[in-house]
Enzyme design. Structure first.
Site, PDB file in Angstrom:
ATOM      1  N   CYS B 103      -7.971  -9.457  -1.123  1.00 49.58           N
ATOM      2  CA  CYS B 103      -7.319  -8.162  -1.262  1.00 49.58           C
ATOM      3  C   CYS B 103      -7.600  -7.277  -0.055  1.00 49.58           C
ATOM      4  O   CYS B 103      -6.965  -6.237   0.124  1.00 49.58           O
ATOM      5  CB  CYS B 103      -7.826  -7.446  -2.508  1.00 49.58           C
ATOM      6  SG  CYS B 103      -7.142  -8.125  -4.021  1.00 49.58           S
ATOM      7  N   ILE B 104      -8.598  -7.618   0.739  1.00 50.35           N
ATOM      8  CA  ILE B 104      -8.978  -6.752   1.859  1.00 50.35           C
ATOM      9  C   ILE B 104      -8.536  -7.385   3.181  1.00 50.35           C
ATOM     10  O   ILE B 104      -8.872  -8.516   3.475  1.00 50.35           O
ATOM     11  CB  ILE B 104     -10.517  -6.555   1.895  1.00 50.35           C
ATOM     12  CG1 ILE B 104     -11.029  -6.062   0.555  1.00 50.35           C
ATOM     13  CG2 ILE B 104     -10.894  -5.593   3.011  1.00 50.35           C
ATOM     14  CD1 ILE B 104     -10.592  -4.672   0.163  1.00 50.35           C
TER      15      ILE B 104
END
Lengths: 151, 104
Positions: B103-104
């Site tokens: 997600c990052i």
């Protein structure tokens, strides 16, 4: 989706991260991003405060810490420290680095005029990455044609 | 299974066009994928793609955008200038590795 405008309204660590992760994730997908900081959410772009955001250990049932225990001195700092360690292990940056990263990725950062006036703040209280202090009307014009997410 | 033919090679890809077998990749295939995406590769583009590919081959996972900005030698601002539709996504596709999942 082409554009998203994300509002960050809370100043706790767990109140700020979701909006930042959504913003960074949107840029990673090539989506245009506006980030609007209002009320205590402005702490995430406040030079004096953004390194010191804490997890709320009182009134936060999801954490599983009884309110009376959560209110003990040092509790918030301890839980914040533990969460920061976990995040670092997952390669989630600390708030200051994350905010800079998101601004560098091309997201536009704004502070809310009503909140700035209420808290007696001015442009110089905010980090350089902030584009401007804007009104709600400005925000809606800017968000036009995209999605709005409130956190 | 989806396949795609580039540079006279039949490649296994997923629905979004990411190579599923990094060993099928060559630089010429990378150039061809980039062309399809409308990217004209420069030395700076290659710094990013080479870094992603090496990291994937040595660790089994593509780097996060944070690590890409810190360790690839290309800062975040420039990453987004080179790959406006998402540096991690675009560079991994050109580099012939699966789409990053973090997600990052």
């Amino acid at each position: 989706m082409d554009k998203v405008s994300i509002i960050i309204s809370k100043g706790s660590l767990e109140g700020v991260y979701p909006g930042l992760i959504l913003a960074n994730g949107a840029r990673m997908e090539g989506i245009e991003v506006n980030l609007f900081f209002t009320f205590f959410g402005m702490d995430a772009i406040n030079k004096a405060k953004y390194e010191h955001l804490k997890v709320a250990t009182v009134g936060n049932p999801g954490l599983g810490i009884p309110t009376m225990v959560g209110g003990l001195p040092g509790m918030s700092a301890l839980v914040t420290h533990q969460m920061e360690k976990k995040m670092e292990a997952l390669d989630i940056p600390p708030i200051p680095e994350f905010v800079t990263m998101i601004a560098d990725s091309g997201a536009k950062l704004y502070a809310c005029k009503a909140s700035v006036d209420m808290f007696d703040l001015e442009r110089s209280n905010f980090i350089d990455e902030v584009e401007a202090i804007i009104t709600v009307g400005d925000f809606y014009r800017m968000a036009d044609g995209g999605q709005i997410i409130f956190t | 299974m989806t396949t795609m033919t580039l540079e006279h090679t039949t490649l296994e890809v997923d629905a979004e066009g990411y190579l599923q077998k990094p060993e099928q990749w060559t630089r010429a295939i990378g150039e061809a994928i980039a062309r399809e995406m409308g990217v004209t590769m420069t030395d700076r583009h290659w710094v990013v793609c080479d870094f992603m590919r090496e990291r994937f081959l040595s660790t089994g996972a593509a780097p996060s955008i944070r690590s890409l900005g810190k360790d690839s030698g290309v800062p975040i601002k420039e990453l987004y200038q080179l790959f406006p539709k998402g540096p991690a996504k675009m560079a991994s596709r050109i580099a012939g590795i699966p789409k990053p999942h973090g997600c990052i």
